[in-house]
Design a protein around this motif. Structure first.
Motif, PDB file in Angstrom:
ATOM      1  N   GLY A  77       0.805  -1.212   0.000  1.00 40.30           N
ATOM      2  CA  GLY A  77       0.000   0.000   0.000  1.00 40.30           C
ATOM      3  C   GLY A  77       0.840   1.264   0.000  1.00 40.30           C
ATOM      4  N   PHE A  78       2.176   1.115   0.079  1.00 36.57           N
ATOM      5  CA  PHE A  78       3.061   2.274   0.109  1.00 36.57           C
ATOM      6  C   PHE A  78       4.191   2.139  -0.918  1.00 36.57           C
ATOM      7  CE2 PHE A  78       6.582   4.495   2.720  1.00 36.57           C
ATOM      8  CZ  PHE A  78       6.399   5.694   2.053  1.00 36.57           C
ATOM      9  N   MET A  79       5.189   1.289  -0.640  1.00 35.31           N
ATOM     10  CA  MET A  79       6.323   1.180  -1.555  1.00 35.31           C
ATOM     11  C   MET A  79       7.132  -0.088  -1.292  1.00 35.31           C
ATOM     12  SD  MET A  79       9.319   1.802   0.175  1.00 35.31           S
ATOM     13  CE  MET A  79       9.222   1.524   1.916  1.00 35.31           C
ATOM     14  N   THR A 112       5.988   4.554 -10.074  1.00 33.74           N
ATOM     15  CA  THR A 112       7.142   5.421 -10.318  1.00 33.74           C
ATOM     16  C   THR A 112       8.267   5.009  -9.372  1.00 33.74           C
ATOM     17  OG1 THR A 112       6.296   7.105  -8.788  1.00 33.74           O
ATOM     18  CG2 THR A 112       5.827   7.414 -11.159  1.00 33.74           C
ATOM     19  N   ILE A 113       9.496   5.335  -9.775  1.00 31.84           N
ATOM     20  CA  ILE A 113      10.672   5.021  -8.966  1.00 31.84           C
ATOM     21  C   ILE A 113      11.284   6.334  -8.494  1.00 31.84           C
ATOM     22  CG2 ILE A 113      12.107   4.816 -11.043  1.00 31.84           C
ATOM     23  CD1 ILE A 113      13.782   2.707  -9.502  1.00 31.84           C
ATOM     24  N   ALA A 114      11.661   6.364  -7.223  1.00 31.96           N
ATOM     25  CA  ALA A 114      12.199   7.581  -6.610  1.00 31.96           C
ATOM     26  C   ALA A 114      13.417   7.236  -5.765  1.00 31.96           C
ATOM     27  CB  ALA A 114      11.127   8.248  -5.748  1.00 31.96           C
ATOM     28  N   MET A 115      14.197   8.265  -5.477  1.00 28.96           N
ATOM     29  CA  MET A 115      15.376   8.096  -4.634  1.00 28.96           C
ATOM     30  C   MET A 115      14.954   7.995  -3.166  1.00 28.96           C
ATOM     31  SD  MET A 115      17.848   7.957  -6.765  1.00 28.96           S
ATOM     32  CE  MET A 115      19.106   7.777  -5.507  1.00 28.96           C
ATOM     33  N   ALA A 116      15.490   6.976  -2.483  1.00 27.87           N
ATOM     34  CA  ALA A 116      15.283   6.850  -1.042  1.00 27.87           C
ATOM     35  C   ALA A 116      16.335   7.712  -0.346  1.00 27.87           C
ATOM     36  CB  ALA A 116      15.419   5.398  -0.615  1.00 27.87           C
ATOM     37  N   ARG A 117      15.992   8.213   0.815  1.00 29.98           N
ATOM     38  CA  ARG A 117      16.917   9.070   1.561  1.00 29.98           C
ATOM     39  C   ARG A 117      16.579   9.022   3.039  1.00 29.98           C
ATOM     40  NH1 ARG A 117      14.326  13.738   3.170  1.00 29.98           N
ATOM     41  NH2 ARG A 117      12.522  14.446   1.987  1.00 29.98           N
ATOM     42  N   THR A 118      17.433   9.633   3.834  1.00 25.70           N
ATOM     43  CA  THR A 118      17.172   9.761   5.263  1.00 25.70           C
ATOM     44  C   THR A 118      16.401  11.068   5.493  1.00 25.70           C
ATOM     45  OG1 THR A 118      19.212  10.988   5.688  1.00 25.70           O
ATOM     46  CG2 THR A 118      19.369   8.574   5.754  1.00 25.70           C
ATOM     47  N   ALA A 119      16.366  11.522   6.732  1.00 24.40           N
ATOM     48  CA  ALA A 119      15.714  12.796   7.042  1.00 24.40           C
ATOM     49  C   ALA A 119      16.446  13.977   6.392  1.00 24.40           C
ATOM     50  CB  ALA A 119      15.634  12.991   8.552  1.00 24.40           C
ATOM     51  N   ASP A 120      17.722  13.784   6.062  1.00 27.92           N
ATOM     52  CA  ASP A 120      18.489  14.807   5.342  1.00 27.92           C
ATOM     53  C   ASP A 120      18.029  14.787   3.882  1.00 27.92           C
ATOM     54  OD1 ASP A 120      20.331  16.295   3.875  1.00 27.92           O
ATOM     55  OD2 ASP A 120      22.082  15.267   4.690  1.00 27.92           O
ATOM     56  N   PRO A 121      17.457  15.866   3.379  1.00 26.30           N
ATOM     57  CA  PRO A 121      16.920  15.877   2.012  1.00 26.30           C
ATOM     58  C   PRO A 121      17.939  15.541   0.930  1.00 26.30           C
ATOM     59  CG  PRO A 121      16.252  17.865   3.186  1.00 26.30           C
ATOM     60  CD  PRO A 121      17.242  17.149   4.052  1.00 26.30           C
ATOM     61  N   HIS A 122      19.217  15.776   1.200  1.00 30.29           N
ATOM     62  CA  HIS A 122      20.267  15.562   0.198  1.00 30.29           C
ATOM     63  C   HIS A 122      21.135  14.344   0.540  1.00 30.29           C
ATOM     64  CE1 HIS A 122      18.927  19.389  -1.288  1.00 30.29           C
ATOM     65  NE2 HIS A 122      19.161  19.927  -0.115  1.00 30.29           N
ATOM     66  N   SER A 123      20.523  13.299   1.051  1.00 35.02           N
ATOM     67  CA  SER A 123      21.268  12.111   1.479  1.00 35.02           C
ATOM     68  C   SER A 123      21.108  10.903   0.560  1.00 35.02           C
ATOM     69  CB  SER A 123      20.846  11.720   2.904  1.00 35.02           C
ATOM     70  OG  SER A 123      19.456  11.393   2.917  1.00 35.02           O
ATOM     71  N   ALA A 124      20.362  11.027  -0.536  1.00 34.30           N
ATOM     72  CA  ALA A 124      20.129   9.879  -1.423  1.00 34.30           C
ATOM     73  C   ALA A 124      21.422   9.444  -2.092  1.00 34.30           C
ATOM     74  CB  ALA A 124      19.084  10.237  -2.475  1.00 34.30           C
ATOM     75  N   SER A 125      21.640   8.138  -2.130  1.00 31.33           N
ATOM     76  CA  SER A 125      22.815   7.608  -2.842  1.00 31.33           C
ATOM     77  C   SER A 125      22.364   6.470  -3.756  1.00 31.33           C
ATOM     78  CB  SER A 125      23.923   7.198  -1.865  1.00 31.33           C
ATOM     79  OG  SER A 125      23.448   6.237  -0.946  1.00 31.33           O
ATOM     80  N   ALA A 126      22.396   5.233  -3.291  1.00 33.83           N
ATOM     81  CA  ALA A 126      22.067   4.101  -4.162  1.00 33.83           C
ATOM     82  C   ALA A 126      20.637   3.580  -3.981  1.00 33.83           C
ATOM     83  CB  ALA A 126      23.042   2.950  -3.926  1.00 33.83           C
ATOM     84  N   GLN A 127      20.067   3.769  -2.808  1.00 32.80           N
ATOM     85  CA  GLN A 127      18.757   3.178  -2.542  1.00 32.80           C
ATOM     86  C   GLN A 127      17.640   3.922  -3.277  1.00 32.80           C
ATOM     87  OE1 GLN A 127      17.749   2.006   1.466  1.00 32.80           O
ATOM     88  NE2 GLN A 127      19.921   1.877   2.017  1.00 32.80           N
ATOM     89  N   PHE A 128      16.655   3.156  -3.691  1.00 33.42           N
ATOM     90  CA  PHE A 128      15.505   3.673  -4.419  1.00 33.42           C
ATOM     91  C   PHE A 128      14.261   2.970  -3.915  1.00 33.42           C
ATOM     92  CE2 PHE A 128      17.207   0.024  -6.639  1.00 33.42           C
ATOM     93  CZ  PHE A 128      16.085  -0.760  -6.845  1.00 33.42           C
ATOM     94  N   PHE A 129      13.108   3.486  -4.276  1.00 30.80           N
ATOM     95  CA  PHE A 129      11.867   2.787  -3.966  1.00 30.80           C
ATOM     96  C   PHE A 129      10.912   2.920  -5.141  1.00 30.80           C
ATOM     97  CE2 PHE A 129      11.286   7.027  -2.173  1.00 30.80           C
ATOM     98  CZ  PHE A 129      10.004   7.382  -2.552  1.00 30.80           C
ATOM     99  N   ILE A 130      10.040   1.938  -5.263  1.00 28.05           N
ATOM    100  CA  ILE A 130       9.001   1.935  -6.280  1.00 28.05           C
ATOM    101  C   ILE A 130       7.678   2.115  -5.550  1.00 28.05           C
ATOM    102  CG2 ILE A 130       7.852   0.594  -8.097  1.00 28.05           C
ATOM    103  CD1 ILE A 130      10.622  -0.854  -8.459  1.00 28.05           C
ATOM    104  N   ASN A 131       6.963   3.149  -5.933  1.00 29.95           N
ATOM    105  CA  ASN A 131       5.662   3.426  -5.319  1.00 29.95           C
ATOM    106  C   ASN A 131       4.654   2.360  -5.731  1.00 29.95           C
ATOM    107  OD1 ASN A 131       5.801   6.213  -3.969  1.00 29.95           O
ATOM    108  ND2 ASN A 131       6.771   6.605  -5.942  1.00 29.95           N
TER     109      ASN A 131
END
Length: 188
Positions: A77-79, A112-131
């Motif tokens: 129901g989420f990703m 859709t596929i998006a960049m996963a990140r921590t609470a820091d908005p500019h922390s995305a690296s390799a992880q992604f998620f599919i909605n």
């Protein structure tokens, strides 16, 4: 009467040109084939809208980084989230994080596929998620003023994503049986 018909003609031509440009963008968009132990998916990547995120993802694909990683977090129901851990839940070493591109107009909609990140908005690296749902609360500006950067969409294998989202998970949203990315590669 002539002004109206001239205006109508301009609207028709504008609409046709817009549809043609969208179609040509989709035709020129890089595609990634991801083979998983649950089936194959194809992801269309949008470097025109999310150049940093798309380039980052494509580089990880070309480097073979995702081969043997798992979808380590699944919330039906989420990703479904992957790209950072091996089968033993050991986090892989990544390159430096990238700048958040959530303000690109793309929405966190189904598949859709998006960049996963921590609470820091500019922390995305390799992880992604599919909605696996329309998650508009993740769109720019989101709840934290940034949101999550969409950079592509699953265009083939949505039935595989449907199987993934339904797997049994533990209390930490980790699949009980591993959902493995066996390989990822750029396709024509």
């Amino acid at each position: 009467m002539r002004i109206l018909s001239g205006l109508c003609l301009k609207l028709v031509i504008s609409s046709l040109l817009a549809m043609a440009s969208i179609s040509s963008l989709a035709q020129n968009a890089p595609k990634v084939e991801m083979k998983t132990n649950m089936g194959e998916i194809v992801i269309e990547v949008y470097p025109d809208k999310a150049p940093l995120s798309a380039e980052n993802f494509i580089k990880y694909v070309k480097d073979g980084f995702y081969n043997g990683t798992i979808f380590h977090r699944i919330i039906n129901g989420f990703m479904v989230q992957g790209g950072g851990y091996d089968k033993n839940m050991k986090e892989k070493t990544t390159r430096a994080p990238i700048h958040n591109e959530a303000k690109n107009g793309l929405k966190n909609q189904l598949y859709t596929i998006a960049m996963a990140r921590t609470a820091d908005p500019h922390s995305a690296s390799a992880q992604f998620f599919i909605n696996v749902n329309n998650n508009s609360f993740l769109d720019y500006p989101g709840q934290d003023g940034w949101g999550y950067a969409v950079f592509g969409k699953v265009i083939k294998g949505t039935e595989v994503i449907e199987k993934m989202k339904a797997v049994e998970t533990n209390r930490r949203d980790q699949p009980v049986s591993a959902v493995v990315i066996e390989s990822a590669r750029i396709i024509e």
